[in-house]
Enzyme design. Structure first.
Site, PDB file in Angstrom:
ATOM      1  CG  ASP A 100      -2.228   0.584   1.055  1.00 22.08           C
ATOM      2  OD1 ASP A 100      -2.289   1.647   0.435  1.00 22.08           O
ATOM      3  OD2 ASP A 100      -3.230  -0.014   1.515  1.00 22.08           O
ATOM      4  CG  ASP A 201      -4.348   5.883   0.855  1.00 23.63           C
ATOM      5  OD1 ASP A 201      -5.187   5.035   1.163  1.00 23.63           O
ATOM      6  OD2 ASP A 201      -4.300   7.017   1.380  1.00 23.63           O
ATOM      7  CD  GLU A 260      -8.542   4.677  -1.626  1.00 25.63           C
ATOM      8  OE1 GLU A 260      -9.414   4.349  -0.826  1.00 25.63           O
ATOM      9  OE2 GLU A 260      -7.605   5.430  -1.305  1.00 25.63           O
ATOM     10  CG  HIS A 333      -8.903  -0.680   4.571  1.00 23.87           C
ATOM     11  ND1 HIS A 333      -8.718  -0.767   3.215  1.00 23.87           N
ATOM     12  CD2 HIS A 333      -8.457   0.539   4.928  1.00 23.87           C
ATOM     13  CE1 HIS A 333      -8.178   0.342   2.771  1.00 23.87           C
ATOM     14  NE2 HIS A 333      -7.998   1.161   3.797  1.00 23.87           N
ATOM     15  CG  ASP A 334     -11.228   2.737   3.703  1.00 24.81           C
ATOM     16  OD1 ASP A 334     -10.731   2.686   4.847  1.00 24.81           O
ATOM     17  OD2 ASP A 334     -10.598   3.135   2.709  1.00 24.81           O
TER      18      ASP A 334
HETATM   19  C1  NOJ Z   1      -7.884   5.802   1.938  1.00 30.84           C
HETATM   20  C2  NOJ Z   1      -7.659   4.599   2.790  1.00 30.84           C
HETATM   21  O1  NOJ Z   1      -8.241   3.494   2.167  1.00 30.84           O
HETATM   22  C3  NOJ Z   1      -8.223   4.890   4.152  1.00 30.84           C
HETATM   23  O2  NOJ Z   1      -8.247   3.767   4.982  1.00 30.84           O
HETATM   24  C4  NOJ Z   1      -7.401   5.988   4.768  1.00 30.84           C
HETATM   25  O3  NOJ Z   1      -7.981   6.368   5.997  1.00 30.84           O
HETATM   26  C5  NOJ Z   1      -7.333   7.203   3.861  1.00 30.84           C
HETATM   27  N1  NOJ Z   1      -7.114   6.877   2.488  1.00 30.84           N
HETATM   28  C6  NOJ Z   1      -6.211   8.098   4.297  1.00 30.84           C
HETATM   29  O4  NOJ Z   1      -4.980   7.486   3.997  1.00 30.84           O
END
Ligand code: NOJ
Length: 622
Positions: A100, A201, A260, A333-334
């Protein structure tokens, strides 16, 4: 239609959130040793690539998405030596490993930021985004994704710094050539160590709009998440092309880059992933996961309509059909757990709906991603109190609601439904204490349903959610049509049926699912009479005729022809011991014509089972 042999187009990626995957030292937090100990699970599932959420040194304000040293492993997770062992083992099992890459921001404890904030004339001052206040307040109305302003006042140097996320995550200034060079050097360092690529990210946030203008106001919100000010900004394409040139062009190997990109549009995604432009291999877009929340408040759960969900994903299928590439995901994870969000986690429908959603996703064009526990049908956690939540986003949100005198009950309900903690409860390995995740005190509670919902209960059952994912992954490897076939939606306005075809010159697949409890009879036309059932999720599913009787959450994949590469040396073997009311999976498995090289242990395992079998078995009710 573009046909290409890029390896990642027929690959399936598995995401590990290390903190919640497996704990080897009893401190209640998952670690590299834990991952090493569970690689067999991934091998059995059949995935090709592992993406590790951040394991770098970090104060853990955002569970590792706040990095204080890009070239070290956080002691919570292990050491660089353990990382090298993990990487060697992953490669030994024929899989790849992706890191990541969090470079829109660092931790405020990163040496770069410590220098930057030390004085206004420090050489690294401009590595971050510093501004004077405006009339004694923040430089603009931008809000942080984690509530409140996106600006933090730094008293010693009397300026604000920008942080789109937590105040402990200051945004890097990508306009500074030294920042870009430092990021590139760090990526090269990891590639030299042997990693196979990067998931990047919020990478479409790295170029901010000139002048950082205010975002259009939203009533009753002092600060606004200002997508127009930072998403897909003026130089982002140049920066990504430069990154590819500087980091990858002189290298030989099979790499993967995944961007992402919250807020990305299909037109932009096409640019980012057009191979001719050399920016990224694929994007993670967000449209379908924004569908059930109100604008500007993800915890204001609005429900969703299947038609809107289908249309969103289908729009992306169409947009990237000729040029570019998408990733396919329900979970990460989000996101809350998909079976509790777009499926039905009541005991009678839990397994079928988890499999149905997997089927419609994996049938589409793009690279499928499986998030840890999704392959078991893991559900949301029954969160009740504010103290149940750990995530910085959830904690800040709740505090903000209290500060503003908002509705606490509604806030808690929103958090229970949508919070990221749902994705982060420990992986459910078995029915034992703490689901086999740790011998210590888990950092986040284990879902009580681990007593019946766990890997051990599913691994050897041919009808489990796990087996269904295995079958989908196998199909992705075997059927070129799943990779390259044209996508055509059917019954787009039907509120309950999700159906589409995939087509190549000599083959056609029908993917169809009843996304609801009520049975439905669906007329699919004469061309499917006698079509072969490749995969189903319920018992007694048969070949197709003009009308299909679909039970609740019934999902099937039919093929009108048998593509040449699947038919090599196959026989069919049917077993059935299911009672009339039990739920079953019908899965067809076969040898793959791809990748059967003897130096690939997964391929050899697959060639040992070079028979097709159609297996029908009952699923125990939870
Ligand atoms: C996206 C990530 O997937 C998330 O988990 C994170 O909190 C934010 N970016 C900040 O890095």
């Amino acid at each position: 239609m573009t046909r290409t042999t890029a390896w990642w187009k027929s690959a399936v990626v598995y995401q590990i959130y290390p903190r919640s995957f497996a704990d080897s030292n009893g401190d209640g937090i998952g670690d590299l040793g834990g991952i090493i100990g569970r690689l067999d699970h991934l091998r059995a599932l059949g995935v090709d690539v592992i993406w590790l959420s951040p394991i770098y040194r970090s104060p853990q304000a955002d569970n590792g998405y706040d990095i204080s040293d890009y070239r070290d492993i956080d002691p919570l997770f292990g050491t660089l030596a353990e990382f090298d062992t993990l990487l060697a083992k992953v490669h030994g099992l024929g899989m790849k490993l992706v890191m990541d890459l969090v470079v829109n921001h660092t931790s405020d404890e990163h040496a770069w930021f410590v220098e930057s904030r030390s004085s206004r004339d420090n050489p690294k001052r401009d590595w971050y985004i510093w501004r004077d206040g405006r009339g004694g307040a923040e430089p603009n109305n931008w809000g942080s994704f984690f509530s409140g302003s996106a600006w933090e006042w730094d008293q010693p140097t009397e300026q604000y710094y920008l942080h789109l996320f937590d105040r402990k995550q200051p945004d890097l200034n990508w306009e500074h050539p030294q920042v870009r060079k430092a990021v590139q050097d760090m990526m090269v360092w990891w590639l030299d160590r042997g990693v196979d690529g990067f998931r990047m990210d919020v990478i479409n946030f790295i170029s901010k709009t000139e002048g950082l203008p205010d975002a259009p106001a939203i009533p009753e919100q002092r600060f606004v998440v200002a997508f127009d000010g930072f998403a897909d900004g003026p130089h982002v394409h140049d920066y990504l092309a430069e990154l590819t040139r500087e980091v990858f062009s002189a290298r030989h190997g099979d790499f993967i880059t995944i961007g992402e990109m919250p807020g990305v549009t299909p037109a932009r995604a096409r640019l980012y992933t057009d191979p001719a432009r050399g920016e990224l291999n694929m994007v993670f877009q967000f449209e379908h996961v924004f569908i059930d929340q109100s604008r500007g408040n993800k915890f204001d759960y609005r429900g969703f309509e299947l038609v809107a969900l289908k249309k969103s994903l289908h729009r992306w299928q169409a947009a990237l059909a000729e040029t570019g590439w998408n990733s396919l995901y329900w979970n990460n994870h989000d996101q809350p757990r998909v079976v509790s969000r777009f499926g039905d986690d009541a005991p009678d429908y839990w397994a079928a709906s988890a499999k149905a959603l997997a089927t419609v996703l994996h049938g589409m064009r793009g690279t499928p991603f499986v998030y840890q526990g999704e392959e078991l049908g893991m559900t949301n956690y029954p969160f009740r109190t504010p103290q149940d939540h750990e995530d910085v986003e959830a904690v800040n949100y709740y505090e903000r609601v209290l500060e503003q005198g908002g509705d606490e009950t509604a806030a808690l309900a929103g958090l229970a439904k949508m919070s990221r903690d749902n994705a982060r409860t420990p992986m459910q390995w078995d029915a034992g204490p703490n689901a086999g995740f740790t011998t210590g005190d888990p950092w986040l509670p284990v879902n009580p349903n681990h007593s019946w919902l766990n890997a051990a209960a599913q691994l050897d059952a041919t009808d489990s959610v796990f087996a269904h994912y295995q079958a989908l992954i196998r199909l992705r490897h075997e059927l070129a049509i799943l990779v390259d076939g044209d996508f055509t939606p059917l019954m787009a306005d039907d509120p309950q049926i999700w159906a589409y075809t995939r087509t190549t010159a000599n083959a056609k697949l029908l993917v169809i699912a009843n996304c609801g409890r009520e049975p439905r009879t669906v007329d699919i036309g004469p061309e499917w009479i006698g079509a072969e059932l490749l995969l189903g999720n319920l018992p007694d599913t048969t070949g197709a005729s003009t009308a299909l009787d679909l039970a609740g959450w019934d999902a099937r994949i039919y093929s009108t022809t048998t593509p040449a590469e699947v038919s090599i040396g196959l026989t069919t073997d049917v077993k059935s011991d299911s009672g009339p009311s039990s739920r079953s999976v019908v899965s067809r498995t076969s040898a793959t014509a791809r990748g059967n090289s003897t130096d690939n242990p997964r391929a050899s395992a697959s060639s040992r089972n070079s028979r097709t079998s159609l297996v029908i078995k009952p699923v125990a009710n939870p």
